[in-house]
Design a protein around this motif. Structure first.
Motif, PDB file in Angstrom:
ATOM      1  N   HIS A   2       0.834  -1.193   0.000  1.00  0.00           N
ATOM      2  CA  HIS A   2       0.000   0.000   0.000  1.00  0.00           C
ATOM      3  C   HIS A   2       0.878   1.257   0.000  1.00  0.00           C
ATOM      4  N   LYS A   3       0.590   2.168  -0.919  1.00  0.00           N
ATOM      5  CA  LYS A   3       1.410   3.370  -1.083  1.00  0.00           C
ATOM      6  C   LYS A   3       1.487   4.201   0.192  1.00  0.00           C
ATOM      7  N   PHE A   4       0.391   4.243   0.961  1.00  0.00           N
ATOM      8  CA  PHE A   4       0.336   5.121   2.125  1.00  0.00           C
ATOM      9  C   PHE A   4       0.668   4.401   3.433  1.00  0.00           C
ATOM     10  N   LEU A   5       1.295   3.210   3.334  1.00  0.00           N
ATOM     11  CA  LEU A   5       1.691   2.485   4.539  1.00  0.00           C
ATOM     12  C   LEU A   5       2.728   3.269   5.334  1.00  0.00           C
ATOM     13  N   ARG A   6       3.607   4.001   4.644  1.00  0.00           N
ATOM     14  CA  ARG A   6       4.636   4.782   5.333  1.00  0.00           C
ATOM     15  C   ARG A   6       4.023   5.920   6.147  1.00  0.00           C
ATOM     16  N   ALA A   7       2.827   6.370   5.762  1.00  0.00           N
ATOM     17  CA  ALA A   7       2.157   7.431   6.531  1.00  0.00           C
ATOM     18  C   ALA A   7       1.684   6.920   7.888  1.00  0.00           C
ATOM     19  N   ALA A   8       1.592   5.587   8.043  1.00  0.00           N
ATOM     20  CA  ALA A   8       1.227   4.995   9.330  1.00  0.00           C
ATOM     21  C   ALA A   8       2.460   4.650  10.162  1.00  0.00           C
ATOM     22  N   GLY A   9       3.661   4.958   9.626  1.00  0.00           N
ATOM     23  CA  GLY A   9       4.889   4.753  10.393  1.00  0.00           C
ATOM     24  C   GLY A   9       5.739   3.583   9.957  1.00  0.00           C
ATOM     25  N   PHE A  10       5.502   3.061   8.737  1.00  0.00           N
ATOM     26  CA  PHE A  10       6.297   1.929   8.253  1.00  0.00           C
ATOM     27  C   PHE A  10       7.080   2.326   7.011  1.00  0.00           C
ATOM     28  N   SER A  11       7.946   3.312   7.145  1.00  0.00           N
ATOM     29  CA  SER A  11       8.726   3.801   6.005  1.00  0.00           C
ATOM     30  C   SER A  11       9.843   2.840   5.618  1.00  0.00           C
ATOM     31  N   ALA A 144      -0.816  11.318   3.942  1.00  0.00           N
ATOM     32  CA  ALA A 144       0.078  11.921   2.952  1.00  0.00           C
ATOM     33  C   ALA A 144       1.455  11.284   3.049  1.00  0.00           C
ATOM     34  N   VAL A 145       2.121  11.128   1.904  1.00  0.00           N
ATOM     35  CA  VAL A 145       3.485  10.584   1.887  1.00  0.00           C
ATOM     36  C   VAL A 145       4.518  11.681   1.614  1.00  0.00           C
ATOM     37  N   GLU A 146       4.046  12.894   1.367  1.00  0.00           N
ATOM     38  CA  GLU A 146       4.934  14.042   1.255  1.00  0.00           C
ATOM     39  C   GLU A 146       4.128  15.316   1.481  1.00  0.00           C
ATOM     40  N   GLY A 147       4.789  16.343   1.964  1.00  0.00           N
ATOM     41  CA  GLY A 147       4.103  17.604   2.207  1.00  0.00           C
ATOM     42  C   GLY A 147       5.098  18.646   2.696  1.00  0.00           C
ATOM     43  N   LYS A 148       4.654  19.873   2.734  1.00  0.00           N
ATOM     44  CA  LYS A 148       5.518  20.951   3.215  1.00  0.00           C
ATOM     45  C   LYS A 148       4.696  21.955   4.002  1.00  0.00           C
ATOM     46  N   ASN A 240       4.277   5.308  16.403  1.00  0.00           N
ATOM     47  CA  ASN A 240       3.937   3.943  16.028  1.00  0.00           C
ATOM     48  C   ASN A 240       4.582   2.988  17.025  1.00  0.00           C
ATOM     49  N   GLU A 241       3.771   2.193  17.738  1.00  0.00           N
ATOM     50  CA  GLU A 241       4.301   1.354  18.817  1.00  0.00           C
ATOM     51  C   GLU A 241       5.128   0.174  18.312  1.00  0.00           C
ATOM     52  N   ILE A 242       5.070  -0.120  17.016  1.00  0.00           N
ATOM     53  CA  ILE A 242       5.881  -1.210  16.459  1.00  0.00           C
ATOM     54  C   ILE A 242       7.193  -0.671  15.890  1.00  0.00           C
ATOM     55  N   SER A 243       7.118   0.314  14.993  1.00  0.00           N
ATOM     56  CA  SER A 243       8.320   0.855  14.348  1.00  0.00           C
ATOM     57  C   SER A 243       8.965   1.986  15.142  1.00  0.00           C
ATOM     58  N   MET A 244       8.200   2.575  16.070  1.00  0.00           N
ATOM     59  CA  MET A 244       8.630   3.721  16.890  1.00  0.00           C
ATOM     60  C   MET A 244       8.852   4.987  16.062  1.00  0.00           C
ATOM     61  N   GLU A 245       8.345   5.012  14.816  1.00  0.00           N
ATOM     62  CA  GLU A 245       8.423   6.223  14.005  1.00  0.00           C
ATOM     63  C   GLU A 245       7.343   7.215  14.458  1.00  0.00           C
ATOM     64  N   GLY A 262      -2.617  12.834   8.416  1.00  0.00           N
ATOM     65  CA  GLY A 262      -1.486  12.154   9.030  1.00  0.00           C
ATOM     66  C   GLY A 262      -0.330  12.054   8.058  1.00  0.00           C
ATOM     67  N   ILE A 263       0.877  12.365   8.531  1.00  0.00           N
ATOM     68  CA  ILE A 263       2.072  12.292   7.684  1.00  0.00           C
ATOM     69  C   ILE A 263       3.270  11.914   8.548  1.00  0.00           C
ATOM     70  N   ASN A 264       4.106  11.034   8.010  1.00  0.00           N
ATOM     71  CA  ASN A 264       5.325  10.633   8.705  1.00  0.00           C
ATOM     72  C   ASN A 264       6.219  11.859   8.897  1.00  0.00           C
ATOM     73  N   LYS A 265       6.790  11.970  10.080  1.00  0.00           N
ATOM     74  CA  LYS A 265       7.645  13.121  10.389  1.00  0.00           C
ATOM     75  C   LYS A 265       8.778  13.260   9.378  1.00  0.00           C
ATOM     76  N   LYS A 266       9.261  12.117   8.830  1.00  0.00           N
ATOM     77  CA  LYS A 266      10.357  12.143   7.851  1.00  0.00           C
ATOM     78  C   LYS A 266       9.931  12.778   6.534  1.00  0.00           C
TER      79      LYS A 266
END
Length: 292
Positions: A2-11, A144-148, A240-245, A262-266
């Motif tokens: 899934h493209k937006f999996l990284r937005a849940a903390g699995f980058s 979102a997988v990218e933003g500013k 994220n309690e599994i990846s800690m992201e 929601g967007i990954n801090k990275k």
């Protein structure tokens, strides 16, 4: 994947093997299960694994009589914490699988807003049991997988008040035009021509982001993805309690509609703060609240 999996903390999950291992872990950690009996030996189930408050991954598939689980599909989700719209919501099934899209005729946005229904299992259960399918409200959210982060537009109190009045008047005209009022249609057409003229003059001397305060428009060829610019009203940092992201859960006001993003801090460029603006492409989903 899934493209937006990284937005849940699995980058860091990038291969098929890593994806399979992750889904097995999520199955074991599932905190909620919804089941729908389709036949005597056929049970459809949705396992929800909550990774942080309101953020998680949903796994949907068929439970076999021998106790095994055959995964059909999965998706990350973020649950919105406010009623974004109380307009009438239409729900339609996607062609490829038993997932659903919702559509809102939201005057504030100016388009038919289409979103992925995140509580489709609840909809299917209500439909099977012949409960009411009429919507009361919809809690919208996006991943979102990218933003500013953009700086805000400086406004006086009078300008803010005038903008609110203008927005209310425009919504009234849009509603009247929808019901066939020709005067309202003409007024809206003249306003759009005047607005285009003003923007064209200002673009010669100003940056586009100092003119466009917010926007909400379809992005790409998928109907539930949008390009947005909206004001940040609230920020929470989830882990994220599994990846800690770390994930930013931001409440955004865009075209007078409140929803969560929601967007990954990275993946976020800039430092978010209340009053600043978020610009990015989002996958819009929504939790439909049904009337009892």
């Amino acid at each position: 994947m899934h493209k937006f999996l990284r937005a849940a903390g699995f980058s860091e999950c990038i291969t098929k093997r890593e994806e399979e291992a992750l889904l097995n872990t999520l199955m074991k950690k599932a905190s909620a299960v919804n089941r729908l009996v389709l036949a005597e030996d056929t049970i459809y189930a949705e396992y929800r694994c909550e990774l942080a408050p309101g953020l998680g991954v949903s796994l949907v598939g068929e439970e076999r009589p021998e106790g095994s689980f055959q995964l059909d599909y999965y998706f990350p989700y973020l649950t919105g914490d406010c009623a974004s719209s109380k307009e009438e919501c239409s729900i339609e099934r996607h062609a490829e699988r038993e997932t659903y899209a919702g559509m809102l005729d939201e005057y504030k946005v100016g388009i038919s807003l289409i979103f992925y229904v995140s509580n489709s299992m609840e909809y299917r259960i209500r439909r099977k049991n012949r409960y009411s399918l009429e919507s009361q409200s919809v809690n919208l959210s996006g991943l979102a997988v990218e933003g500013k982060v953009l700086l805000p537009i400086q406004k006086t109190a009078r300008q803010i008040e005038m903008a609110k009045v203008a927005s209310m008047n425009r919504n009234s005209l849009l509603e009247a035009a929808k019901h066939g009022d020709e005067d309202a249609m003409e007024t809206l057409t003249i306003e759009d021509i005047d607005l285009y003229s003003k923007i064209s003059r200002r673009l010669a001397k100003e940056d586009v982001y100092s003119i466009i305060e917010s926007c909400f428009m379809p992005w790409g060829i998928e109907c539930d993805q949008y390009s947005i610019i909206g004001e940040i009203k609230e920020i929470r940092t989830l882990k994220n309690e599994i990846s800690m992201e770390e994930i930013y859960n931001m409440t955004i006001e865009c075209n007078d509609i409140l929803f969560n993003v929601g967007i990954n801090k990275k993946d976020l460029l800039g430092e978010p703060a209340v009053g600043r603006r978020f610009k990015g492409q989002i996958w819009m989903m929504g939790k439909v609240n049904f009337k009892e």
